[in-house]
Write a protein that holds these residues in place. Structure first.
Motif, PDB file in Angstrom:
ATOM      1  N   HIS A 105       1.390  11.700  -9.996  1.00  0.00           N
ATOM      2  CA  HIS A 105       0.066  12.320 -10.184  1.00  0.00           C
ATOM      3  C   HIS A 105      -0.134  13.324  -9.457  1.00  0.00           C
ATOM      4  N   THR A 106       0.296  13.688  -8.226  1.00  0.00           N
ATOM      5  CA  THR A 106      -0.029  14.614  -7.286  1.00  0.00           C
ATOM      6  C   THR A 106       1.224  15.216  -6.507  1.00  0.00           C
ATOM      7  N   PRO A 107       2.247  16.042  -7.230  1.00  0.00           N
ATOM      8  CA  PRO A 107       3.142  16.505  -6.728  1.00  0.00           C
ATOM      9  C   PRO A 107       2.787  17.430  -5.352  1.00  0.00           C
ATOM     10  N   GLU A 108       1.760  17.966  -5.245  1.00  0.00           N
ATOM     11  CA  GLU A 108       1.428  18.958  -3.965  1.00  0.00           C
ATOM     12  C   GLU A 108       1.140  18.097  -2.770  1.00  0.00           C
ATOM     13  N   ALA A 109       1.439  16.675  -3.024  1.00  0.00           N
ATOM     14  CA  ALA A 109       1.248  15.831  -1.663  1.00  0.00           C
ATOM     15  C   ALA A 109       2.641  15.975  -1.006  1.00  0.00           C
ATOM     16  N   GLY A 110       3.610  16.206  -1.968  1.00  0.00           N
ATOM     17  CA  GLY A 110       5.155  16.289  -1.243  1.00  0.00           C
ATOM     18  C   GLY A 110       5.833  14.810  -1.041  1.00  0.00           C
ATOM     19  N   VAL A 111       5.362  13.827  -1.861  1.00  0.00           N
ATOM     20  CA  VAL A 111       5.595  12.581  -1.802  1.00  0.00           C
ATOM     21  C   VAL A 111       6.261  12.457  -2.997  1.00  0.00           C
ATOM     22  N   ARG A 112       7.646  11.897  -2.907  1.00  0.00           N
ATOM     23  CA  ARG A 112       8.713  11.820  -4.179  1.00  0.00           C
ATOM     24  C   ARG A 112       9.142  10.355  -4.127  1.00  0.00           C
ATOM     25  N   SER A 113       9.101   9.787  -2.945  1.00  0.00           N
ATOM     26  CA  SER A 113       9.729   8.347  -2.646  1.00  0.00           C
ATOM     27  C   SER A 113       8.889   7.713  -1.464  1.00  0.00           C
ATOM     28  N   LEU A 114       9.185   6.332  -1.189  1.00  0.00           N
ATOM     29  CA  LEU A 114       8.571   5.782  -0.130  1.00  0.00           C
ATOM     30  C   LEU A 114       9.129   6.545   1.100  1.00  0.00           C
ATOM     31  N   ARG A 161       1.011  -1.384   0.016  1.00  0.00           N
ATOM     32  CA  ARG A 161      -0.062   0.043  -0.060  1.00  0.00           C
ATOM     33  C   ARG A 161       0.773   1.353  -0.213  1.00  0.00           C
ATOM     34  N   ALA A 162       2.015   1.172   0.816  1.00  0.00           N
ATOM     35  CA  ALA A 162       2.892   2.317   0.717  1.00  0.00           C
ATOM     36  C   ALA A 162       3.599   2.705  -0.445  1.00  0.00           C
ATOM     37  N   ARG A 163       4.174   1.813  -1.112  1.00  0.00           N
ATOM     38  CA  ARG A 163       4.773   1.794  -2.341  1.00  0.00           C
ATOM     39  C   ARG A 163       3.656   2.104  -3.343  1.00  0.00           C
ATOM     40  N   ALA A 164       2.588   1.439  -3.486  1.00  0.00           N
ATOM     41  CA  ALA A 164       1.634   2.243  -4.392  1.00  0.00           C
ATOM     42  C   ALA A 164       1.229   3.559  -4.363  1.00  0.00           C
ATOM     43  N   ALA A 165       0.851   4.171  -2.892  1.00  0.00           N
ATOM     44  CA  ALA A 165       0.774   5.382  -2.499  1.00  0.00           C
ATOM     45  C   ALA A 165       1.927   6.278  -3.039  1.00  0.00           C
ATOM     46  N   ALA A 166       3.229   5.964  -2.683  1.00  0.00           N
ATOM     47  CA  ALA A 166       4.299   6.757  -3.259  1.00  0.00           C
ATOM     48  C   ALA A 166       4.293   6.910  -4.712  1.00  0.00           C
ATOM     49  N   ALA A 167       4.306   5.719  -5.378  1.00  0.00           N
ATOM     50  CA  ALA A 167       4.402   5.704  -6.833  1.00  0.00           C
ATOM     51  C   ALA A 167       3.366   6.662  -7.489  1.00  0.00           C
ATOM     52  N   HIS A 168       1.993   6.549  -6.882  1.00  0.00           N
ATOM     53  CA  HIS A 168       1.005   7.400  -7.311  1.00  0.00           C
ATOM     54  C   HIS A 168       1.085   8.907  -7.136  1.00  0.00           C
ATOM     55  N   LEU A 169       1.405   9.194  -6.004  1.00  0.00           N
ATOM     56  CA  LEU A 169       1.658  10.509  -5.725  1.00  0.00           C
ATOM     57  C   LEU A 169       2.701  11.110  -6.214  1.00  0.00           C
ATOM     58  N   ALA A 170       3.845  10.631  -6.215  1.00  0.00           N
ATOM     59  CA  ALA A 170       4.969  11.052  -7.012  1.00  0.00           C
ATOM     60  C   ALA A 170       4.545  11.399  -8.534  1.00  0.00           C
TER      61      ALA A 170
END
Length: 106
Positions: A55-64, A44-53
């Protein structure tokens, strides 16, 4: 002066008395460590990191690490507050391997 034997500081070496306390904190420096995760949590964490990095740069997540570091920091702060009067625990050089013997089986 007598020669002191070198200590084995590898992650899986046994701890010896006086060896458990040690270095102060080094802030801002990233280090690589091996940690075991429950497979579902990691997936789940890897999927979230990949998606956010992607599609959603404002989330501030570029990696796990951008998910794991804040989560661990929050949990440690909670444990410090609950079990150590809100103070940081004493620093350690490395953790002993395995489960402490006096813990009940899960």
């Amino acid at each position: 002066m007598a020669h002191q034997p070198e200590l084995d500081l590898s992650e899986d070496a046994p701890l010896h008395g006086g060896q458990a306390t040690g270095r102060g904190r080094v802030s801002g420096r990233r280090v690589q460590r091996t940690v075991n995760f429950d497979q579902e949590v990691l997936d789940r964490a890897r999927a979230a990191a990949a998606h956010l990095a992607t599609h959603t740069p404002e989330a501030g997540v570029r990696s796990l690490a951008d998910i794991v570091n804040p989560a661990v920091a929050d949990r440690v702060a909670e444990l410090e507050e609950r079990f150590n009067s809100g103070q940081p625990f004493d620093p350690v050089m490395r953790l002993p391997v395995g489960r402490p013997r006096d813990w009940p089986e899960a």
